[in-house]
Write an enzyme that holds these catalytic residues in place. Structure first.
Site, PDB file in Angstrom:
ATOM      1  N   ALA A  63       0.864  -1.175   0.000  1.00 21.16           N
ATOM      2  CA  ALA A  63       0.000   0.000   0.000  1.00 21.16           C
ATOM      3  C   ALA A  63       0.904   1.228   0.000  1.00 21.16           C
ATOM      4  CB  ALA A  63      -0.897  -0.013   1.219  1.00 21.16           C
ATOM      5  N   GLY A 108       0.666  -4.940   0.997  1.00 17.12           N
ATOM      6  CA  GLY A 108      -0.527  -5.053   0.155  1.00 17.12           C
ATOM      7  C   GLY A 108      -0.276  -5.808  -1.139  1.00 17.12           C
ATOM      8  N   GLU A 111      -0.572  -9.321  -0.191  1.00 23.80           N
ATOM      9  CA  GLU A 111      -1.994  -9.522   0.128  1.00 23.80           C
ATOM     10  C   GLU A 111      -2.857  -9.623  -1.131  1.00 23.80           C
ATOM     11  OE1 GLU A 111      -1.739  -6.152   2.846  1.00 23.80           O
ATOM     12  OE2 GLU A 111      -2.652  -7.402   4.392  1.00 23.80           O
ATOM     13  N   GLU A 131       4.638  -4.844   7.571  1.00 24.27           N
ATOM     14  CA  GLU A 131       3.843  -3.811   8.245  1.00 24.27           C
ATOM     15  C   GLU A 131       4.271  -3.500   9.676  1.00 24.27           C
ATOM     16  OE1 GLU A 131       2.598  -6.177   6.301  1.00 24.27           O
ATOM     17  OE2 GLU A 131       1.050  -5.341   4.997  1.00 24.27           O
TER      18      GLU A 131
HETATM   19  N1  CO8 Z   1       4.547   3.195  -0.952  1.00 24.84           N
HETATM   20  C1  CO8 Z   1       4.934   4.341  -1.536  1.00 24.84           C
HETATM   21  N2  CO8 Z   1       6.022   4.465  -2.297  1.00 24.84           N
HETATM   22  C2  CO8 Z   1       6.797   3.388  -2.470  1.00 24.84           C
HETATM   23  C3  CO8 Z   1       6.451   2.154  -1.898  1.00 24.84           C
HETATM   24  C4  CO8 Z   1       5.273   2.076  -1.108  1.00 24.84           C
HETATM   25  N3  CO8 Z   1       4.845   0.927  -0.544  1.00 24.84           N
HETATM   26  N4  CO8 Z   1       7.405   1.255  -2.234  1.00 24.84           N
HETATM   27  C5  CO8 Z   1       8.278   1.906  -3.007  1.00 24.84           C
HETATM   28  N5  CO8 Z   1       7.924   3.192  -3.156  1.00 24.84           N
HETATM   29  C6  CO8 Z   1       8.622   4.237  -3.909  1.00 24.84           C
HETATM   30  C7  CO8 Z   1       9.842   4.729  -3.160  1.00 24.84           C
HETATM   31  O1  CO8 Z   1       9.477   5.697  -2.194  1.00 24.84           O
HETATM   32  C8  CO8 Z   1      10.658   5.309  -4.288  1.00 24.84           C
HETATM   33  O2  CO8 Z   1      10.137   6.562  -4.627  1.00 24.84           O
HETATM   34  P1  CO8 Z   1      11.163   7.796  -4.978  1.00 24.84           P
HETATM   35  O3  CO8 Z   1      11.902   7.330  -6.186  1.00 24.84           O
HETATM   36  O4  CO8 Z   1      10.230   8.931  -5.226  1.00 24.84           O
HETATM   37  O5  CO8 Z   1      12.040   7.961  -3.793  1.00 24.84           O
HETATM   38  C9  CO8 Z   1      10.349   4.376  -5.447  1.00 24.84           C
HETATM   39  O6  CO8 Z   1       9.140   3.696  -5.106  1.00 24.84           O
HETATM   40  C10 CO8 Z   1      11.429   3.343  -5.665  1.00 24.84           C
HETATM   41  O7  CO8 Z   1      11.642   2.678  -4.443  1.00 24.84           O
HETATM   42  P2  CO8 Z   1      13.085   2.526  -3.769  1.00 24.84           P
HETATM   43  O8  CO8 Z   1      13.989   3.629  -4.171  1.00 24.84           O
HETATM   44  O9  CO8 Z   1      12.869   2.316  -2.302  1.00 24.84           O
HETATM   45  O10 CO8 Z   1      13.579   1.182  -4.478  1.00 24.84           O
HETATM   46  P3  CO8 Z   1      14.592   0.099  -3.881  1.00 24.84           P
HETATM   47  O11 CO8 Z   1      14.904  -0.819  -4.993  1.00 24.84           O
HETATM   48  O12 CO8 Z   1      15.714   0.745  -3.179  1.00 24.84           O
HETATM   49  O13 CO8 Z   1      13.734  -0.697  -2.787  1.00 24.84           O
HETATM   50  C11 CO8 Z   1      11.809  -1.809  -1.907  1.00 24.84           C
HETATM   51  C12 CO8 Z   1      12.624  -1.451  -3.170  1.00 24.84           C
HETATM   52  C13 CO8 Z   1      12.619  -2.773  -1.032  1.00 24.84           C
HETATM   53  C14 CO8 Z   1      10.540  -2.492  -2.382  1.00 24.84           C
HETATM   54  C15 CO8 Z   1      11.486  -0.532  -1.118  1.00 24.84           C
HETATM   55  O14 CO8 Z   1      10.927   0.435  -2.001  1.00 24.84           O
HETATM   56  C16 CO8 Z   1      10.519  -0.743   0.004  1.00 24.84           C
HETATM   57  O15 CO8 Z   1      10.887  -1.263   1.039  1.00 24.84           O
HETATM   58  N6  CO8 Z   1       9.246  -0.311  -0.197  1.00 24.84           N
HETATM   59  C17 CO8 Z   1       8.231  -0.391   0.818  1.00 24.84           C
HETATM   60  C18 CO8 Z   1       7.745  -1.809   0.962  1.00 24.84           C
HETATM   61  C19 CO8 Z   1       6.743  -1.900   2.066  1.00 24.84           C
HETATM   62  O16 CO8 Z   1       7.032  -1.695   3.218  1.00 24.84           O
HETATM   63  N7  CO8 Z   1       5.499  -2.273   1.700  1.00 24.84           N
HETATM   64  C20 CO8 Z   1       4.446  -2.439   2.650  1.00 24.84           C
HETATM   65  C21 CO8 Z   1       3.689  -1.168   2.815  1.00 24.84           C
HETATM   66  S1  CO8 Z   1       2.485  -1.292   4.103  1.00 24.84           S
HETATM   67  C22 CO8 Z   1       1.210  -2.112   3.400  1.00 24.84           C
HETATM   68  O17 CO8 Z   1       1.249  -2.545   2.285  1.00 24.84           O
HETATM   69  C23 CO8 Z   1       0.013  -2.298   4.273  1.00 24.84           C
HETATM   70  C24 CO8 Z   1      -1.175  -2.869   3.503  1.00 24.84           C
HETATM   71  C25 CO8 Z   1      -2.418  -2.725   4.308  1.00 24.84           C
HETATM   72  C26 CO8 Z   1      -2.832  -1.312   4.430  1.00 24.84           C
HETATM   73  C27 CO8 Z   1      -3.994  -1.164   5.288  1.00 24.84           C
HETATM   74  C28 CO8 Z   1      -4.326   0.290   5.465  1.00 24.84           C
HETATM   75  C29 CO8 Z   1      -4.962   0.612   6.721  1.00 24.84           C
END
Ligand code: CO8
Length: 261
Positions: A63, A108, A111, A131
């Site tokens: 998400a 997500g 999920e 999360e």
């Molecule tokens: N949300 C928003 N932006 C994201 C997300 C995300 N989940 N994942 C990646 N991005 C963005 C980064 O911010 C980055 O943007 P920018 O270039 O503007 O800085 C771009 O995508 C590229 O990402 P990275 O530079 O971080 O790329 P890397 O190759 O270094 O890393 C990863 C890749 C490991 C996937 C890393 O991006 C990461 O850890 N992302 C987050 C993963 C995460 O934690 N996902 C879980 C989110 S929580 C969730 O899903 C809860 C679901 C239920 C919600 C219920 C609501 C109440």
């Protein structure tokens, strides 16, 4: 649609989540577009769907953390419901859905893959429920579907530790059915989808319904669900044709496509 692409090839529909600047993360707009795309699937013509992510790095990276970062409790609950409603629509869609997981499937992303009927992935796929490291619970069905898929012990370990796992481990624990080199993933998904699409559509749909609804019921109730859906196949054109084709001893006959009626 800005973030969700939908293409139909024969009887197979391919939904692609396409938000490259955030590794296909799910914000409200993506969820709305997914919802509208599912509503628009022509169930008379399409017999199997594939869900994938655009690019070679990420299926869905979760998400959208930026959008979630300022939510109140009530807004958080509403966002969870929004995702759950779309994912439940996907899960209960009458036709099968194959998740072709081409990279990160985190939060997500993991999920939404679990709301599909079948998961296959590329060898660069990474699954996880990160999360608790962000101060929240999995909120798009992860606490429920992961435990049902891989068992409560493994689900609790993945969710409490927030540790990501690679494709080979996802295969070992039964989270995915098969792993392919990235270039072979979509061809494999399309081949599987075509194999499903060539079978009797009413029977395939009834199998999905029987498995999904039966898993939520006790065994006595579950077998009754099966009986009704089994009975429902009889007198269809497809049942009559499928059985007559088997019983016909003419070796030169060629099987016609099922008609979905
Ligand atoms: N949300 C928003 N932006 C994201 C997300 C995300 N989940 N994942 C990646 N991005 C963005 C980064 O911010 C980055 O943007 P920018 O270039 O503007 O800085 C771009 O995508 C590229 O990402 P990275 O530079 O971080 O790329 P890397 O190759 O270094 O890393 C990863 C890749 C490991 C996937 C890393 O991006 C990461 O850890 N992302 C987050 C993963 C995460 O934690 N996902 C879980 C989110 S929580 C969730 O899903 C809860 C679901 C239920 C919600 C219920 C609501 C109440």
């Amino acid at each position: 649609m800005e973030f969700v692409k939908y293409e139909v090839e024969g009887a197979v529909g391919v939904i692609t989540i396409d938000r490259p600047r955030a590794l296909n993360a799910l914000n409200s707009a993506v969820l709305d577009e997914l919802d509208a795309t599912l509503d628009a699937v022509d169930l008379a013509a399409v017999r199997c769907l594939i869900l994938t992510g655009a690019g070679e790095k990420s299926f869905v990276a979760g998400a959208d953390i930026g959008e979630m970062s300022t939510l109140t409790k009530a807004e958080g609950e509403a966002f969870g419901k929004k995702g759950n409603d779309v994912f439940r629509k996907l899960e209960t869609l009458p036709i099968p859905v194959i998740a072709a997981v081409n990279g990160f499937a985190l939060g997500g992303g993991c999920e939404i893959s679990m709301s599909c009927d079948i998961r296959i992935c590329s060898d660069n796929a990474v699954f996880g429920q990160p999360e608790v490291g962000l101060g929240i619970t999995p909120g798009f069905g992860g606490t429920q579907r992961l435990a049902r898929l891989v068992g409560p012990g493994m689900a609790k370990q993945m969710i409490y530790t927030a540790r990501n796992i690679k494709a080979d481990e996802a295969l070992r624990i039964g989270l995915v059915n098969a792993v392919y080199p990235l270039a072979e993933l979509m061809p494999a998904a399309k081949k599987m989808a075509a194999g499903i699409a060539k079978n009797a559509p009413i029977a395939v749909r009834n199998c999905k319904k029987a498995i999904n609804e039966g898993l939520e019921a006790g065994m006595d109730e579950a077998v009754v669900i099966e009986e009704k859906l089994f009975g429902d196949c009889f007198e269809t054109e497809d049942q009559k044709y499928g059985m007559a084709f088997f019983l016909d001893k003419n070796k030169d006959k060629v099987k016609e496509p099922f008609k979905n009626c």
